[in-house]
Design a protein around this motif. Structure first.
Motif, PDB file in Angstrom:
ATOM      1  N   THR A  11      -2.344 -11.561   7.452  1.00 36.59           N
ATOM      2  CA  THR A  11      -1.491 -10.426   7.096  1.00 36.59           C
ATOM      3  C   THR A  11      -0.091 -10.918   6.723  1.00 36.59           C
ATOM      4  O   THR A  11       0.419 -11.858   7.326  1.00 36.59           O
ATOM      5  N   ASP A  12       0.507 -10.282   5.738  1.00 34.55           N
ATOM      6  CA  ASP A  12       1.872 -10.628   5.295  1.00 34.55           C
ATOM      7  C   ASP A  12       1.985 -12.101   4.891  1.00 34.55           C
ATOM      8  O   ASP A  12       2.988 -12.762   5.167  1.00 34.55           O
ATOM      9  N   SER A  43      -5.046  -2.572  11.462  1.00 38.32           N
ATOM     10  CA  SER A  43      -6.314  -2.800  10.776  1.00 38.32           C
ATOM     11  C   SER A  43      -6.900  -1.466  10.316  1.00 38.32           C
ATOM     12  O   SER A  43      -6.746  -0.446  11.006  1.00 38.32           O
ATOM     13  N   GLY A  52      -4.964  -7.379   4.513  1.00 43.81           N
ATOM     14  CA  GLY A  52      -5.008  -8.388   5.558  1.00 43.81           C
ATOM     15  C   GLY A  52      -5.897  -9.567   5.198  1.00 43.81           C
ATOM     16  O   GLY A  52      -6.133  -9.858   4.027  1.00 43.81           O
TER      17      GLY A  52
END
Length: 233
Positions: free
Chosen positions: A15-16, A78, A113
């Motif tokens: 993620t990110d 999520s 994600g």
């Protein structure tokens, strides 16, 4: 100019990690010349600006270059958890039917994600990637830890016979990034398509487009493999 369309999936090592930055770069450089559209089918964490809005604001392209998300959730979590919290149903089969309709169009499809993020309590993102039968570009970080994360992601994709076009590293400039790219390519069974560092300051759309043209996909590895995936697989 291309003869036929080809959608591709942008998967991150977490993620990110930089998927949306990569998407901004790609759209800034190639959206108008090749007619590409951006699509993030599942969007969570909508308390602020969505990734679709961020890409559009960053590159200043018309609405025709963007598809709306299929599922949107306010909860920054999520998809399986966000949908449960908000009392909504995420249907993987329905989502895949929509993705199938876009397979032969020039569309960048950004995942949510990493590849093991659960879409539902019994359906992982990687199963959706596999069943979509789209070629994948894996996005990893330039920073410490990326070797492990990127190799793990490449391994689980290739073990499931998912077509991987290659990996691309994005993030802050550092002394490790060249070796990171080289060792991942050596051990990961997928080519490094390029490395692009974050700009030193926030740029207006015209400045960002110039930045993308100068610093993204400088050898055309990404666009050439996306447009001719059979040559690489």
């Amino acid at each position: 100019m291309i003869r036929m369309g080809q959608a591709f999936y942008v998967a991150g090592t977490g993620t990110d990690i930089g998927k949306t930055f990569f998407s901004c770069l790609f759209m800034a450089k190639y959206a108008e010349s090749y007619g590409f559209r951006y699509w993030k089918p599942i969007q969570t964490g909508l308390s602020g600006m969505s990734d679709t809005e961020l890409v559009q604001k960053t590159v200043d392209l018309s609405d025709s270059h963007f598809l709306k998300p299929v599922y949107e959730f306010l909860t920054p979590a999520s998809p399986h958890y966000a949908s449960k919290q908000e009392g909504k149903i995420l249907d993987p089969k329905f989502l895949l039917s929509l993705i199938t309709k876009e397979r032969k169009t020039n569309t960048l499809i950004e995942g949510a994600g990493g590849v093991f993020v659960p879409w539902t309590e019994d359906y992982l993102a990687i199963k959706g990637i596999q069943e979509s039968n789209l070629p994948v570009v894996v996005i990893g970080s330039t920073e410490l830890g990326t070797i492990n994360h990127t190799l793990l992601t490449l391994d689980v994709l290739t073990a499931r016979f998912i077509p991987v076009l290659g990996f691309y590293l994005v993030g802050p400039k550092n002394e490790l990034q060249s070796d990171n790219a080289e060792i991942i390519q050596k051990l990961g069974g997928a080519p490094c398509l390029g490395v692009t560092n974050f700009p030193e300051q926030k740029l207006p759309p015209t400045g960002f487009i110039t930045f993308a043209n100068e610093h993204f996909d400088t050898h055309r590895n990404v666009i050439d493999t996306v447009l001719n995936p059979d040559d690489e697989l």
